[in-house]
Design an enzyme around this catalytic site. Sequence first.
Site, PDB file in Angstrom:
ATOM      1  N   SER A  63       0.803  -1.216   0.000  1.00 28.68           N
ATOM      2  CA  SER A  63       0.000   0.000   0.000  1.00 28.68           C
ATOM      3  C   SER A  63       0.839   1.271   0.000  1.00 28.68           C
ATOM      4  CB  SER A  63      -0.952  -0.046   1.195  1.00 28.68           C
ATOM      5  OG  SER A  63      -1.846   1.020   1.150  1.00 28.68           O
ATOM      6  N   HIS A  64       0.688   2.066   1.044  1.00 21.41           N
ATOM      7  CA  HIS A  64       1.324   3.382   1.113  1.00 21.41           C
ATOM      8  C   HIS A  64       2.713   3.313   1.750  1.00 21.41           C
ATOM      9  CE1 HIS A  64      -0.955   2.209   4.575  1.00 21.41           C
ATOM     10  NE2 HIS A  64      -0.078   2.870   5.302  1.00 21.41           N
ATOM     11  N   ASP A  73      -5.500   2.901  -3.674  1.00 24.02           N
ATOM     12  CA  ASP A  73      -6.788   2.868  -2.975  1.00 24.02           C
ATOM     13  C   ASP A  73      -6.999   4.072  -2.058  1.00 24.02           C
ATOM     14  OD1 ASP A  73      -4.936   1.940  -1.176  1.00 24.02           O
ATOM     15  OD2 ASP A  73      -6.035   0.121  -0.611  1.00 24.02           O
ATOM     16  N   ARG A  74      -5.919   4.777  -1.699  1.00 23.92           N
ATOM     17  CA  ARG A  74      -6.089   5.973  -0.849  1.00 23.92           C
ATOM     18  C   ARG A  74      -6.136   7.238  -1.687  1.00 23.92           C
ATOM     19  NH1 ARG A  74      -2.587   5.557   4.672  1.00 23.92           N
ATOM     20  NH2 ARG A  74      -3.433   3.569   5.324  1.00 23.92           N
ATOM     21  N   ASP A 116      -2.200   6.722  -3.238  1.00 27.97           N
ATOM     22  CA  ASP A 116      -1.071   6.027  -2.602  1.00 27.97           C
ATOM     23  C   ASP A 116      -0.467   4.967  -3.522  1.00 27.97           C
ATOM     24  OD1 ASP A 116      -3.054   4.088  -2.480  1.00 27.97           O
ATOM     25  OD2 ASP A 116      -2.357   3.303  -0.562  1.00 27.97           O
ATOM     26  N   ASP A 149      -0.737   1.782  -4.051  1.00 25.73           N
ATOM     27  CA  ASP A 149      -1.563   0.819  -4.795  1.00 25.73           C
ATOM     28  C   ASP A 149      -2.900   1.410  -5.241  1.00 25.73           C
ATOM     29  OD1 ASP A 149      -2.402   0.922  -2.136  1.00 25.73           O
ATOM     30  OD2 ASP A 149      -3.278  -1.071  -2.211  1.00 25.73           O
ATOM     31  N   LYS A 183     -11.241   0.235  -1.137  1.00 27.22           N
ATOM     32  CA  LYS A 183     -11.353   1.679  -1.276  1.00 27.22           C
ATOM     33  C   LYS A 183     -10.777   2.070  -2.638  1.00 27.22           C
ATOM     34  CE  LYS A 183      -7.438   2.136   1.887  1.00 27.22           C
ATOM     35  NZ  LYS A 183      -7.425   1.211   3.033  1.00 27.22           N
TER      36      LYS A 183
HETATM   37  C1  G1P Z   1      -4.005   1.635   8.243  1.00 24.65           C
HETATM   38  C2  G1P Z   1      -5.189   2.550   8.390  1.00 24.65           C
HETATM   39  C3  G1P Z   1      -6.461   1.807   8.058  1.00 24.65           C
HETATM   40  C4  G1P Z   1      -6.366   1.207   6.657  1.00 24.65           C
HETATM   41  C5  G1P Z   1      -5.106   0.371   6.538  1.00 24.65           C
HETATM   42  C6  G1P Z   1      -4.894  -0.128   5.114  1.00 24.65           C
HETATM   43  O1  G1P Z   1      -4.131   0.553   9.138  1.00 24.65           O
HETATM   44  O2  G1P Z   1      -5.252   3.092   9.679  1.00 24.65           O
HETATM   45  O3  G1P Z   1      -7.533   2.694   8.148  1.00 24.65           O
HETATM   46  O4  G1P Z   1      -7.467   0.393   6.384  1.00 24.65           O
HETATM   47  O5  G1P Z   1      -3.968   1.138   6.923  1.00 24.65           O
HETATM   48  O6  G1P Z   1      -4.779   0.932   4.203  1.00 24.65           O
HETATM   49  P1  G1P Z   1      -3.409   0.516  10.578  1.00 24.65           P
HETATM   50  O7  G1P Z   1      -1.944   0.689  10.329  1.00 24.65           O
HETATM   51  O8  G1P Z   1      -3.947   1.688  11.352  1.00 24.65           O
HETATM   52  O9  G1P Z   1      -3.795  -0.804  11.149  1.00 24.65           O
HETATM   53 ZN    ZN Z   2      -3.251   1.467  -0.295  1.00 24.93          ZN
END
Ligand code: G1P
Ligand code: ZN
Length: 539
Positions: A112-113, A280-281, A276, A278, A375
């Site tokens: 992801s991010h 989704d953000r 982000d 991938d 998302k």
């Molecule tokens: C974090 C975000 C959460 C999101 C997840 C995946 O998870 O807080 O809202 O769904 O990344 O993108 P966390 O690190 O808080 O468990």
């Molecule tokens: Zn992501």
Amino acid sequence: MIKTVATTPFTDQKMGTAGLRRKSKIVMQPNYIENFVQSIFNVIGDLSNKTILLGGDGRFYNDIAIQKIIKMAAANGLKKLVVAKDGFISTPAGSVVIRKYQLSGGFILSASHNPGGENGDFGLKYSNESGGQVPTSVSDKIQQETLKITEYKICDCEDIDVSRLGNFKLENMEIEVIDGVKDYVEMMQQIFDFAALQKLAASGFSMRFDAMNAVTGPYAKEIFEKLIGFKDGSVVNFIPKPDFGGLHPDPNLVYAKELVDFMFSDKAADFGAANDGDGDRNMILGKGFFVTPNDSLAILTDNYKLIPYYAKGIYGVAKSAATSTAVARVAKAHNIGYYEVPTGWKYFVNLMDSNRITFCGEESFGTGSSHIREKDGIWAVLFWLSIIAATGKSVEQITTEHWQKYGRSYYIRFDFEGVDTAVADKLMADLEAKLPSLGGKTYGDFTVKEAKPFVYNDPVDGSTTKNGLVIYFTDGSRIVYRLSGTGSSGATIRVYLERLQTKDVLQNPLDMVSPLGKIALDVAEIPERTGKHKADVIT
Ligand code: G1P
Ligand code: ZN
């Protein structure tokens, strides 16, 4: 060419908030990916009638992991593997493809991010036929399997060329290489009024989209520049790079600095957005103006009638418990269902599948709808542009008018990163034990109404999940504490602060929540226990 390789378990293959996420160097250990993927295949069981999607966000090791999974899928007797060209697909596009072609599930390789590269992170998410990540009941079974695995199967063969579209065979498995962008773009064209968006672009309205050197570059170029007609150069950092060009591809005020600086300069575009790693953000900006994801969810929900796909009506809306209550007031006004779930997109899936909700979102820059089961960053950007096209108002005007109508939940998240895991676990356990004694206590202007863990009872599958600790105050303010479930090492303590004001809606958010911040630090003894007197990241 199929060989069976003896292996021994890794004890750290439990999926977190979103799949398995680890340091690249951990994932690169011999047998690491193989063990995890074989465990998933073992849990699925018979693969001979299954078709699975494979793709990723293009980060470092994506290509190698893709080849391993192709060879393992063939060796395990999978019927068909649908592979995204060059191994490249965004998380939302993966969900589109799984649903559109009714696949049995998919592997999306992404952290992801989180930063990528050899010293960054790597991840693997596993989705089922819904197009969303598997529920905890399944991920728990997979974890059990990872703890007892003794062997895996893999083809001893040359790499498969996934740079060309088309069909191949490996052993008895069919492989189809597809364009990871096309189906997603078509879905967006079904949801939004592209003619209205073209008019907006033609009117001289300007935008900047920052793809942060990650997966959404090709999607954004196609949609915003080619199809809608925003001028060349509106999409920046659009070439996906294995290490994201050194960027931390998390679209927030801290990490999307280049875009934020631009949008707060005198050269700013009318609209700014970032996605982000991938895809989704999303982050939404106006000229010199930032929209929190909490407010964004509320505003999108309030304006659903402006979007063709939703105009006939929507089911309810859901948010994670840590997300502000802004959308709750919109749900009430529209008389639609409203749900609060634990952090993690997988908790929205049952609500969408059972037609309880249409929209959902999280404070962590995630917004989406039941068009898929993840998302969706570009979707959120198109939604905002559509509201602007329909109303002729600026981002700032839309947001401030929303606050004037519904009140404003001032909201800020504080992250304390790199905390020793044992220290963080103990802090949460001690705080939980202390919660009942907080009821009725007064701290300055704030009186505690109730303090308790957040417990979610899924109305569809009856499962119960406990995630986070919440202090509710009598004026509607809240403090939420939870430990991150996406980190690749150590612990991150997240503290979410929310303060509701019905009239005074144009104040500085940090000033508004800072009295709550002090209470949050004191009650949980964060400085004493972690040595940190302030947060590492404030978003
Ligand atoms: C974090 C975000 C959460 C999101 C997840 C995946 O998870 O807080 O809202 O769904 O990344 O993108 P966390 O690190 O808080 O468990
Ligand atoms: Zn992501």
